[in-house]
Enzyme design. Sequence first.
Site, PDB file in Angstrom:
ATOM      1  N   LEU A  28      21.361 -47.253 -48.759  1.00 12.92           N
ATOM      2  CA  LEU A  28      21.595 -46.089 -47.897  1.00 12.92           C
ATOM      3  C   LEU A  28      22.262 -44.938 -48.635  1.00 12.92           C
ATOM      4  CD1 LEU A  28      22.781 -47.939 -44.642  1.00 12.92           C
ATOM      5  CD2 LEU A  28      20.456 -47.382 -45.364  1.00 12.92           C
ATOM      6  N   ALA A  29      23.168 -45.247 -49.553  1.00 15.17           N
ATOM      7  CA  ALA A  29      23.854 -44.174 -50.290  1.00 15.17           C
ATOM      8  C   ALA A  29      22.863 -43.431 -51.179  1.00 15.17           C
ATOM      9  CB  ALA A  29      24.994 -44.751 -51.124  1.00 15.17           C
ATOM     10  N   GLU A 176      17.290 -60.011 -59.154  1.00 13.14           N
ATOM     11  CA  GLU A 176      18.214 -58.888 -59.354  1.00 13.14           C
ATOM     12  C   GLU A 176      19.525 -59.334 -60.002  1.00 13.14           C
ATOM     13  OE1 GLU A 176      17.861 -55.322 -57.889  1.00 13.14           O
ATOM     14  OE2 GLU A 176      15.725 -55.711 -57.785  1.00 13.14           O
ATOM     15  N   HIS A 248      21.850 -55.978 -51.860  1.00  9.55           N
ATOM     16  CA  HIS A 248      22.210 -57.129 -52.696  1.00  9.55           C
ATOM     17  C   HIS A 248      23.274 -57.918 -51.948  1.00  9.55           C
ATOM     18  CE1 HIS A 248      21.095 -54.516 -56.405  1.00  9.55           C
ATOM     19  NE2 HIS A 248      20.172 -55.442 -56.273  1.00  9.55           N
ATOM     20  N   ASP A 250      26.007 -58.867 -53.107  1.00 10.50           N
ATOM     21  CA  ASP A 250      27.368 -58.428 -53.463  1.00 10.50           C
ATOM     22  C   ASP A 250      27.836 -57.209 -52.653  1.00 10.50           C
ATOM     23  OD1 ASP A 250      26.148 -56.256 -54.765  1.00 10.50           O
ATOM     24  OD2 ASP A 250      26.793 -56.846 -56.785  1.00 10.50           O
ATOM     25  N   CYS A 369      29.409 -53.738 -58.668  1.00  7.35           N
ATOM     26  CA  CYS A 369      28.069 -53.468 -59.219  1.00  7.35           C
ATOM     27  C   CYS A 369      28.162 -53.095 -60.688  1.00  7.35           C
ATOM     28  CB  CYS A 369      27.411 -52.291 -58.508  1.00  7.35           C
ATOM     29  SG  CYS A 369      27.152 -52.531 -56.763  1.00  7.35           S
TER      30      CYS A 369
HETATM   31  O1  SUG Z   1      19.579 -50.795 -57.480  1.00 10.33           O
HETATM   32  N1  SUG Z   1      21.040 -47.613 -57.170  1.00 10.33           N
HETATM   33  C1  SUG Z   1      21.166 -49.028 -57.528  1.00 10.33           C
HETATM   34  C2  SUG Z   1      22.542 -49.539 -57.129  1.00 10.33           C
HETATM   35  C3  SUG Z   1      22.785 -50.913 -57.666  1.00 10.33           C
HETATM   36  C4  SUG Z   1      24.033 -51.533 -57.109  1.00 10.33           C
HETATM   37  N2  SUG Z   1      24.252 -52.814 -57.666  1.00 10.33           N
HETATM   38  C5  SUG Z   1      24.755 -53.885 -57.013  1.00 10.33           C
HETATM   39  N3  SUG Z   1      24.848 -53.916 -55.719  1.00 10.33           N
HETATM   40  N4  SUG Z   1      25.078 -54.912 -57.711  1.00 10.33           N
HETATM   41  C6  SUG Z   1      20.071 -49.839 -56.864  1.00 10.33           C
HETATM   42  O2  SUG Z   1      19.706 -49.555 -55.725  1.00 10.33           O
HETATM   43  C7  SUG Z   1      19.921 -45.446 -57.154  1.00 10.33           C
HETATM   44  C8  SUG Z   1      19.290 -44.516 -58.148  1.00 10.33           C
HETATM   45  C9  SUG Z   1      18.884 -43.200 -57.539  1.00 10.33           C
HETATM   46  O3  SUG Z   1      18.538 -43.176 -56.359  1.00 10.33           O
HETATM   47  O4  SUG Z   1      18.906 -42.191 -58.273  1.00 10.33           O
HETATM   48  C10 SUG Z   1      20.038 -46.881 -57.651  1.00 10.33           C
HETATM   49  O5  SUG Z   1      19.237 -47.312 -58.451  1.00 10.33           O
END
Ligand code: SUG
Length: 447
Positions: A28-29, A176, A248, A250, A369
């Site tokens: 979502l972020a 992942e 994920h 986590d 993460c």
């Molecule tokens: O895979 N975000 C990563 C965030 C990973 C977080 N890791 C863990 N939860 N362990 C993902 O979704 C966003 C890149 C962008 O939108 O520019 C991104 O890849």
Amino acid sequence: MSGDAEEINFDGLVGLTHNYAGLSEGNLASARNSGSVSRPRDAALQGLAKMQRLRALGLAQGVLPPHERPNISWLRSLGFSGSDGEVWSRVWESEQFIARAAAAASAMWAANAATISPSADCADGKLHASVANLQTMLHRQLEAEQTQRTLERLLPDAARFVVHEALLPHDVLSDEGAANHMRMTGSPGASGVEIFIYGRRSTGDRKGFPARQTEEASQAVARRHKLDPGRTVFAKQASRAIDMGAFHNDVVAVAHEHVLFYHEEAFDDKDALLAEIRAKAAGFEPVFVEIPAAQVSLQEAVSSYLFNSQIVRLPGATSLTLIAPTETRDNNKTAPVVAEMIAKPGAAIGKVEYVEVRESMRNGGGPACLRLRIVMTPAERAAAAQGFFLDDALAAKLEAWIKTHYREELAPADLPDPSLVTETQTALDELTRILPLGGDFYPFQRT
Ligand code: SUG
């Protein structure tokens, strides 16, 4: 096994192209901040400050290098040609989605780099690492090859370490890494219970957001690592948690030593999972710290990233410490829950430290993460490449390097700039002399 083994966090250094491209469906972020102006220099300095903060608390800390982005060699494999700068300009003219994938700095989220099993858990007595294929998202699948090179540099001694290639990148084997893996143990060096959390089996029949981990992939990693089935647990993540933004495990659960800290609605069949952990735990009594949905909803868990905290044991401490993002402190639901949890007499998690990783958070990456945990015995630590362990001298060099080379801001309109290619290659070339990477680490150095 050695009682002196230690869990070391290896954090991904944020890359020079850190940006918000909205590439991750179900995160979502990432969706919310798509198209915003990023701050690569702040992002990298925030990450480095977190590493230094953990060192100041008395913990060992490692660092992993960013990947080459823009990923010019991949673009060449897709038929783009000319100088590196021309390749970069041309892809933007015709294939913007591919261009964005080639620019992503997502290797910073080291929890997705690989799954690690400490030697105490593996039948051959070696430490096993399986590079994650990250096949769900195009921009992330590009990481596997370079991650393999990094882990081979870090863990060079084949008599002690096994670095497995990523599983075949297919929907059925979607993996992942450590973000969907937890370990519980009496002490880091003792053998533990390894817990694999998957979102689906085979291609599944899910509607909703993508489930990025399959049971088949988790089983394959456990088999390759030669884990004892009597000490290994597989459990399904709640589909609702995924659909609420827990892309994920986590994002809704984290374990360290004997403690599992999780949201009430994280797992498909919580009671079965906890019972199996209890049955398989040998030599320690598991402690389950559950946060009820009535106190923190799944939605608040995802927006505050409460569970994307690191849990650590500070030297000499009788209870564990939560390393949580400042977003958890600033959220009026989660802040009191944490305060209440740590204040309980005899609390398993008795302390909290808040860290600021805002730039990473805005792409869905919290403190947990950003790090890959590797439990190492003293002998393994001595056999690993020493230049990846952070000390003040290395931190000072990295800080100066970031301040010299990183842009303060990166807007979507800045990404196609061909000078970004020269800038990033110059910086990464210099980095290969700061970290023990060598002159052929990055693809651009080999052409
Ligand atoms: O895979 N975000 C990563 C965030 C990973 C977080 N890791 C863990 N939860 N362990 C993902 O979704 C966003 C890149 C962008 O939108 O520019 C991104 O890849």
